[in-house]
Design a protein around this motif. Structure first.
Motif, mmCIF file in Angstrom:
data_model
loop_
_atom_site.group_PDB
_atom_site.id
_atom_site.type_symbol
_atom_site.label_atom_id
_atom_site.label_comp_id
_atom_site.label_asym_id
_atom_site.label_seq_id
_atom_site.Cartn_x
_atom_site.Cartn_y
_atom_site.Cartn_z
ATOM 1 N N ARG A 175 -147.913 20.907 22.925
ATOM 2 C CA ARG A 175 -149.263 21.297 23.316
ATOM 3 C C ARG A 175 -149.771 20.363 24.431
ATOM 4 O O ARG A 175 -149.594 19.153 24.345
ATOM 5 C CB ARG A 175 -150.206 21.213 22.114
ATOM 6 N N ARG B 76 -152.307 18.038 26.457
ATOM 7 C CA ARG B 76 -153.366 17.168 25.951
ATOM 8 C C ARG B 76 -154.739 17.794 26.195
ATOM 9 O O ARG B 76 -154.943 18.485 27.175
ATOM 10 C CB ARG B 76 -153.282 15.787 26.616
ATOM 11 N N GLU B 77 -155.636 17.549 25.263
ATOM 12 C CA GLU B 77 -156.979 18.124 25.323
ATOM 13 C C GLU B 77 -157.653 17.760 26.644
ATOM 14 O O GLU B 77 -157.657 16.610 27.069
ATOM 15 C CB GLU B 77 -157.822 17.588 24.163
ATOM 16 N N GLY B 78 -158.195 18.753 27.307
ATOM 17 C CA GLY B 78 -158.932 18.528 28.544
ATOM 18 C C GLY B 78 -158.086 18.574 29.800
ATOM 19 O O GLY B 78 -158.613 18.502 30.901
ATOM 20 N N LYS C 98 -157.999 23.908 31.877
ATOM 21 C CA LYS C 98 -159.129 24.757 31.542
ATOM 22 C C LYS C 98 -158.835 26.174 32.009
ATOM 23 O O LYS C 98 -158.284 26.390 33.086
ATOM 24 C CB LYS C 98 -160.407 24.234 32.206
#
Length: 350
Positions: free
Chosen positions: A124, A126-128, A131
Protein backbone atom coordinates in the motif's frame (compact mmCIF):
# COMPACT_ATOMS: atom_id res chain seq x y z
CA UNK A 1 20.24 24.50 19.89
CA UNK A 2 22.07 21.74 18.04
CA UNK A 3 20.57 20.67 14.79
CA UNK A 4 19.98 16.99 13.96
CA UNK A 5 19.83 17.64 10.26
CA UNK A 6 22.36 15.77 8.18
CA UNK A 7 24.79 18.03 6.32
CA UNK A 8 24.18 18.22 2.61
CA UNK A 9 27.03 16.65 0.66
CA UNK A 10 28.63 19.24 -1.55
CA UNK A 11 29.44 18.05 -5.04
CA UNK A 12 31.98 19.66 -7.37
CA UNK A 13 30.50 21.96 -9.99
CA UNK A 14 31.45 19.63 -12.83
CA UNK A 15 29.42 16.73 -11.34
CA UNK A 16 26.34 18.17 -13.05
CA UNK A 17 28.08 18.34 -16.44
CA UNK A 18 27.03 15.30 -18.47
CA UNK A 19 26.84 14.40 -22.14
CA UNK A 20 23.04 14.49 -21.79
CA UNK A 21 23.19 18.14 -20.69
CA UNK A 22 25.43 19.03 -23.64
CA UNK A 23 23.12 17.22 -26.09
CA UNK A 24 20.05 18.96 -24.65
CA UNK A 25 21.71 22.38 -24.95
CA UNK A 26 22.73 21.59 -28.54
CA UNK A 27 19.21 20.48 -29.48
CA UNK A 28 17.75 23.76 -28.26
CA UNK A 29 20.46 25.94 -29.82
CA UNK A 30 22.62 25.31 -32.90
CA UNK A 31 20.97 21.96 -33.75
CA UNK A 32 17.47 23.45 -33.74
CA UNK A 33 16.15 24.41 -37.21
CA UNK A 34 14.56 27.66 -35.99
CA UNK A 35 17.80 28.81 -34.37
CA UNK A 36 19.80 27.73 -37.42
CA UNK A 37 17.69 29.97 -39.69
CA UNK A 38 18.57 32.92 -37.46
CA UNK A 39 22.13 32.77 -38.81
CA UNK A 40 21.39 33.59 -42.49
CA UNK A 41 18.73 36.10 -41.38
CA UNK A 42 21.30 37.83 -39.18
CA UNK A 43 23.82 37.84 -42.01
CA UNK A 44 21.28 39.45 -44.31
CA UNK A 45 20.53 42.03 -41.62
CA UNK A 46 24.22 42.95 -41.87
CA UNK A 47 23.80 43.23 -45.68
CA UNK A 48 25.89 40.13 -46.35
CA UNK A 49 25.55 39.36 -50.09
CA UNK A 50 23.57 36.28 -51.11
CA UNK A 51 26.61 35.07 -52.98
CA UNK A 52 28.93 35.26 -49.98
CA UNK A 53 30.30 31.88 -48.80
CA UNK A 54 29.23 32.39 -45.19
CA UNK A 55 25.65 33.11 -46.22
CA UNK A 56 25.46 30.10 -48.54
CA UNK A 57 26.91 27.75 -45.92
CA UNK A 58 24.50 29.01 -43.27
CA UNK A 59 21.54 28.43 -45.60
CA UNK A 60 22.72 24.91 -46.45
CA UNK A 61 23.19 24.17 -42.74
CA UNK A 62 19.74 25.48 -41.76
CA UNK A 63 18.07 23.74 -44.70
CA UNK A 64 19.75 20.44 -43.81
CA UNK A 65 18.50 20.63 -40.21
CA UNK A 66 15.01 21.48 -41.44
CA UNK A 67 14.93 18.54 -43.85
CA UNK A 68 16.21 16.23 -41.12
CA UNK A 69 13.50 17.52 -38.76
CA UNK A 70 10.68 16.84 -41.21
CA UNK A 71 12.11 13.45 -42.14
CA UNK A 72 12.08 12.59 -38.42
CA UNK A 73 8.40 13.52 -38.24
CA UNK A 74 7.70 11.42 -41.32
CA UNK A 75 9.59 8.48 -39.83
CA UNK A 76 7.56 8.77 -36.62
CA UNK A 77 4.29 8.80 -38.57
CA UNK A 78 5.28 5.77 -40.68
CA UNK A 79 6.47 3.81 -37.65
CA UNK A 80 3.62 4.57 -35.24
CA UNK A 81 0.78 6.05 -37.24
CA UNK A 82 -1.24 9.14 -36.46
CA UNK A 83 -1.34 10.23 -32.80
CA UNK A 84 -4.52 9.61 -30.87
CA UNK A 85 -6.33 12.28 -28.89
CA UNK A 86 -5.71 12.01 -25.14
CA UNK A 87 -8.07 13.80 -22.74
CA UNK A 88 -7.15 13.20 -19.11
CA UNK A 89 -10.71 13.33 -17.81
CA UNK A 90 -11.68 10.55 -20.23
CA UNK A 91 -8.76 8.22 -19.53
CA UNK A 92 -8.54 5.41 -16.99
CA UNK A 93 -4.89 4.67 -16.26
CA UNK A 94 -3.53 1.47 -14.72
CA UNK A 95 0.02 1.54 -13.34
CA UNK A 96 1.74 -1.60 -12.05
CA UNK A 97 4.28 -1.15 -9.27
CA UNK A 98 2.70 2.22 -8.56
CA UNK A 99 3.28 2.32 -4.79
CA UNK A 100 6.85 3.59 -5.07
CA UNK A 101 9.57 4.85 -7.38
CA UNK A 102 8.77 5.63 -11.00
CA UNK A 103 5.27 4.17 -10.79
CA UNK A 104 4.38 6.40 -7.85
CA UNK A 105 5.63 9.51 -9.68
CA UNK A 106 3.48 8.70 -12.71
CA UNK A 107 0.47 8.09 -10.46
CA UNK A 108 1.03 11.47 -8.78
CA UNK A 109 1.40 13.27 -12.12
CA UNK A 110 -1.84 11.92 -13.55
CA UNK A 111 -3.68 12.09 -10.24
CA UNK A 112 -2.99 15.83 -10.09
CA UNK A 113 -4.03 16.27 -13.73
CA UNK A 114 -7.50 14.88 -13.13
CA UNK A 115 -7.11 11.47 -14.76
CA UNK A 116 -8.64 8.38 -13.17
CA UNK A 117 -5.69 6.32 -11.91
CA UNK A 118 -5.49 2.80 -10.48
CA UNK A 119 -2.25 1.33 -9.18
CA UNK A 120 -1.57 -2.38 -8.83
CA UNK A 121 0.96 -3.28 -6.17
CA UNK A 122 1.49 -5.77 -3.37
CA UNK A 123 2.17 -2.94 -0.95
CA UNK A 124 0.00 0.00 0.00
CA UNK A 125 1.28 3.51 -0.76
CA UNK A 126 2.05 5.60 2.29
CA UNK A 127 -0.79 7.80 3.50
CA UNK A 128 -0.84 11.17 1.76
CA UNK A 129 1.52 10.18 -1.08
CA UNK A 130 -1.22 10.00 -3.68
CA UNK A 131 -4.48 11.85 -4.07
CA UNK A 132 -7.23 10.92 -6.48
CA UNK A 133 -5.59 7.53 -7.05
CA UNK A 134 -7.06 4.13 -6.17
CA UNK A 135 -4.83 1.32 -4.90
CA UNK A 136 -5.61 -2.32 -5.64
CA UNK A 137 -3.58 -4.94 -3.84
CA UNK A 138 -2.35 -7.25 -6.56
CA UNK A 139 0.60 -9.49 -7.34
CA UNK A 140 0.88 -8.83 -11.07
CA UNK A 141 2.87 -12.03 -11.49
CA UNK A 142 -0.34 -13.96 -10.71
CA UNK A 143 -2.80 -13.82 -13.60
CA UNK A 144 -5.81 -14.65 -11.42
CA UNK A 145 -5.04 -11.67 -9.17
CA UNK A 146 -4.69 -9.41 -12.22
CA UNK A 147 -8.06 -10.62 -13.54
CA UNK A 148 -9.68 -10.01 -10.15
CA UNK A 149 -8.20 -6.50 -9.90
CA UNK A 150 -9.28 -5.73 -13.47
CA UNK A 151 -12.88 -6.62 -12.69
CA UNK A 152 -12.87 -4.33 -9.65
CA UNK A 153 -11.28 -1.49 -11.65
CA UNK A 154 -13.90 -1.86 -14.38
CA UNK A 155 -16.70 -1.71 -11.82
CA UNK A 156 -15.19 1.16 -9.81
CA UNK A 157 -13.53 3.35 -12.44
CA UNK A 158 -14.42 2.20 -15.93
CA UNK A 159 -12.53 0.59 -18.80
CA UNK A 160 -8.75 1.23 -18.66
CA UNK A 161 -7.39 2.99 -21.75
CA UNK A 162 -3.77 3.48 -20.63
CA UNK A 163 -1.62 0.70 -19.18
CA UNK A 164 1.84 1.43 -17.75
CA UNK A 165 3.69 -1.79 -16.99
CA UNK A 166 6.32 -0.66 -14.52
CA UNK A 167 6.59 -3.33 -11.78
CA UNK A 168 10.03 -4.87 -11.35
CA UNK A 169 12.33 -6.66 -8.92
CA UNK A 170 16.07 -7.43 -8.78
CA UNK A 171 17.76 -10.47 -7.23
CA UNK A 172 21.36 -9.45 -7.99
CA UNK A 173 22.88 -12.91 -7.54
CA UNK A 174 25.43 -14.89 -9.51
CA UNK A 175 24.04 -17.44 -11.94
CA UNK A 176 24.77 -20.44 -9.69
CA UNK A 177 23.41 -18.71 -6.58
CA UNK A 178 19.98 -18.19 -8.12
CA UNK A 179 17.41 -20.57 -6.68
CA UNK A 180 14.45 -21.88 -8.64
CA UNK A 181 12.23 -19.63 -6.52
CA UNK A 182 14.41 -16.59 -7.35
CA UNK A 183 14.22 -17.31 -11.07
CA UNK A 184 10.49 -17.98 -11.13
CA UNK A 185 9.69 -14.88 -9.07
CA UNK A 186 11.87 -12.77 -11.37
CA UNK A 187 10.13 -13.92 -14.53
CA UNK A 188 6.67 -13.73 -13.01
CA UNK A 189 7.12 -10.08 -11.97
CA UNK A 190 9.52 -8.77 -14.63
CA UNK A 191 8.14 -10.53 -17.71
CA UNK A 192 5.00 -12.64 -17.30
CA UNK A 193 3.18 -9.80 -15.53
CA UNK A 194 3.24 -7.85 -18.81
CA UNK A 195 1.55 -10.73 -20.60
CA UNK A 196 -1.04 -10.97 -17.81
CA UNK A 197 -1.91 -7.26 -17.78
CA UNK A 198 -1.91 -6.76 -21.57
CA UNK A 199 -4.04 -9.86 -22.19
CA UNK A 200 -6.42 -8.61 -19.50
CA UNK A 201 -6.72 -4.94 -20.47
CA UNK A 202 -6.10 -4.91 -24.25
CA UNK A 203 -9.55 -6.31 -25.16
CA UNK A 204 -11.21 -3.37 -23.38
CA UNK A 205 -9.00 -0.91 -25.27
CA UNK A 206 -9.96 -2.55 -28.57
CA UNK A 207 -13.63 -2.17 -27.67
CA UNK A 208 -13.07 1.49 -26.80
CA UNK A 209 -11.14 1.99 -30.04
CA UNK A 210 -8.24 3.72 -28.29
CA UNK A 211 -5.43 2.94 -25.90
CA UNK A 212 -1.79 3.29 -24.93
CA UNK A 213 0.46 0.53 -23.58
CA UNK A 214 3.78 1.45 -21.96
CA UNK A 215 6.46 -1.18 -21.47
CA UNK A 216 9.16 -0.19 -18.98
CA UNK A 217 12.15 -2.40 -19.83
CA UNK A 218 15.85 -1.55 -19.40
CA UNK A 219 18.92 -0.81 -21.47
CA UNK A 220 20.31 -3.99 -19.89
CA UNK A 221 17.85 -5.90 -22.05
CA UNK A 222 20.17 -5.04 -24.95
CA UNK A 223 23.43 -5.42 -23.04
CA UNK A 224 23.10 -8.21 -20.49
CA UNK A 225 25.15 -7.97 -17.31
CA UNK A 226 27.03 -10.22 -14.94
CA UNK A 227 25.12 -11.00 -11.72
CA UNK A 228 21.89 -9.95 -13.42
CA UNK A 229 21.30 -12.88 -15.77
CA UNK A 230 17.68 -13.39 -14.69
CA UNK A 231 16.82 -9.68 -14.66
CA UNK A 232 18.41 -8.91 -18.05
CA UNK A 233 16.82 -12.01 -19.61
CA UNK A 234 13.39 -10.78 -18.55
CA UNK A 235 14.09 -7.26 -19.86
CA UNK A 236 15.30 -8.65 -23.19
CA UNK A 237 12.08 -10.64 -23.34
CA UNK A 238 10.08 -7.45 -22.77
CA UNK A 239 11.79 -5.70 -25.68
CA UNK A 240 11.03 -8.64 -27.97
CA UNK A 241 7.45 -8.87 -26.69
CA UNK A 242 6.87 -5.15 -27.26
CA UNK A 243 8.22 -5.33 -30.83
CA UNK A 244 6.17 -8.42 -31.64
CA UNK A 245 2.92 -7.06 -30.19
CA UNK A 246 3.32 -3.73 -31.96
CA UNK A 247 3.78 -5.53 -35.29
CA UNK A 248 0.77 -7.74 -34.55
CA UNK A 249 -1.46 -4.75 -33.83
CA UNK A 250 -0.33 -2.92 -36.96
CA UNK A 251 -1.06 -5.95 -39.15
CA UNK A 252 -4.42 -6.70 -37.52
CA UNK A 253 -7.54 -6.54 -39.68
CA UNK A 254 -9.29 -4.93 -36.70
CA UNK A 255 -9.18 -1.18 -37.34
CA UNK A 256 -9.30 -0.53 -33.58
CA UNK A 257 -5.95 -2.30 -33.17
CA UNK A 258 -4.28 0.47 -35.15
CA UNK A 259 -5.53 2.99 -32.57
CA UNK A 260 -3.46 1.35 -29.80
CA UNK A 261 -0.19 3.21 -29.27
CA UNK A 262 2.83 1.29 -27.97
CA UNK A 263 5.62 2.96 -25.98
CA UNK A 264 8.87 1.20 -25.09
CA UNK A 265 11.04 2.67 -22.35
CA UNK A 266 14.64 1.42 -21.98
CA UNK A 267 16.30 3.60 -19.33
CA UNK A 268 19.79 3.30 -17.97
CA UNK A 269 20.43 3.03 -14.23
CA UNK A 270 17.57 4.65 -12.34
CA UNK A 271 18.27 6.49 -9.11
CA UNK A 272 15.79 4.37 -7.13
CA UNK A 273 15.91 1.81 -4.33
CA UNK A 274 16.02 -1.01 -6.91
CA UNK A 275 19.73 -0.39 -7.57
CA UNK A 276 20.57 1.58 -4.43
CA UNK A 277 24.33 1.73 -3.79
CA UNK A 278 25.26 0.76 -7.34
CA UNK A 279 27.91 3.16 -8.63
CA UNK A 280 27.67 4.28 -12.23
CA UNK A 281 31.01 3.83 -14.07
CA UNK A 282 30.95 7.30 -15.64
CA UNK A 283 28.89 10.18 -14.32
CA UNK A 284 29.60 12.06 -17.58
CA UNK A 285 28.82 9.37 -20.19
CA UNK A 286 26.37 7.26 -18.17
CA UNK A 287 24.80 9.44 -15.47
CA UNK A 288 22.15 8.17 -13.09
CA UNK A 289 18.66 8.72 -14.45
CA UNK A 290 16.32 10.50 -12.09
CA UNK A 291 12.85 8.87 -11.98
CA UNK A 292 11.24 12.28 -12.45
CA UNK A 293 12.98 12.66 -15.83
CA UNK A 294 11.70 9.29 -17.03
CA UNK A 295 8.24 10.06 -15.64
CA UNK A 296 8.15 13.36 -17.55
CA UNK A 297 9.28 11.68 -20.78
CA UNK A 298 6.66 8.92 -20.46
CA UNK A 299 3.81 11.29 -19.60
CA UNK A 300 4.81 13.65 -22.42
CA UNK A 301 4.66 10.86 -25.01
CA UNK A 302 1.40 9.48 -23.62
CA UNK A 303 -0.21 12.93 -23.63
CA UNK A 304 0.94 13.60 -27.20
CA UNK A 305 -0.97 10.48 -28.26
CA UNK A 306 2.13 9.06 -29.94
CA UNK A 307 3.88 5.74 -29.72
CA UNK A 308 7.64 5.39 -29.72
CA UNK A 309 10.83 4.63 -27.88
CA UNK A 310 12.12 6.44 -24.79
CA UNK A 311 15.80 5.91 -24.03
CA UNK A 312 17.56 7.89 -21.29
CA UNK A 313 20.34 8.82 -20.73
CA UNK A 314 21.79 9.68 -24.14
CA UNK A 315 23.87 6.51 -24.55
CA UNK A 316 20.80 4.30 -24.07
CA UNK A 317 19.44 5.41 -27.43
CA UNK A 318 22.59 4.31 -29.25
CA UNK A 319 23.61 1.22 -27.31
CA UNK A 320 22.32 -1.21 -29.94
CA UNK A 321 25.17 -0.12 -32.22
CA UNK A 322 27.54 -1.86 -29.80
CA UNK A 323 26.45 -5.20 -31.22
CA UNK A 324 27.72 -4.38 -34.72
CA UNK A 325 31.28 -3.79 -33.47
CA UNK A 326 33.96 -6.50 -33.59
CA UNK A 327 33.72 -8.91 -30.63
CA UNK A 328 37.11 -7.88 -29.25
CA UNK A 329 36.19 -4.20 -29.28
CA UNK A 330 32.87 -5.00 -27.62
CA UNK A 331 34.72 -6.74 -24.78
CA UNK A 332 37.07 -3.79 -24.29
CA UNK A 333 34.14 -1.35 -24.16
CA UNK A 334 32.27 -3.56 -21.67
CA UNK A 335 35.34 -3.74 -19.49
CA UNK A 336 35.88 0.02 -19.55
CA UNK A 337 32.19 0.71 -18.87
CA UNK A 338 32.06 -1.50 -15.78
CA UNK A 339 28.70 -2.98 -16.78
CA UNK A 340 29.80 -6.48 -15.76
CA UNK A 341 31.60 -5.56 -12.54
CA UNK A 342 29.22 -3.06 -10.94
CA UNK A 343 26.91 -5.65 -9.35
CA UNK A 344 29.88 -7.71 -8.16
CA UNK A 345 31.26 -4.67 -6.32
CA UNK A 346 27.85 -3.98 -4.81
CA UNK A 347 27.56 -7.55 -3.52
CA UNK A 348 31.01 -7.31 -1.90
CA UNK A 349 29.95 -4.15 -0.07
CA UNK A 350 26.92 -5.97 1.30
Amino acid sequence: MASNARPVEEKPWHSHLTIDLLVTVAQYTFLHPFVAWMIPLSLRAQLTPYTHTSFRLSVVYAASLTVFYFLSLLSQRIAHGAPRKVIHSEEVIVITGGASGLGLLLAQIYGMQGATVAILDVKRPREGEIKGVTWYECNVGDKSQVASAAQRISEDLGTPTILINNAGIVNGKSFLELTTRDIERNFHVNLLSHFHTIQTFLPGMLEEGRGTIVTVASVLGYLGSAYLSDYTSAKAGLIAMHTSLEAELQQSTNSAAKQIQMILCTPGQLNTALFAGLKTPSAFLAPLVEPVDIAKAISKMIDSGDGGHIALPFYAGWIQWLNVLPAGLQKIIRSLSGVDSAMAHLEKKK
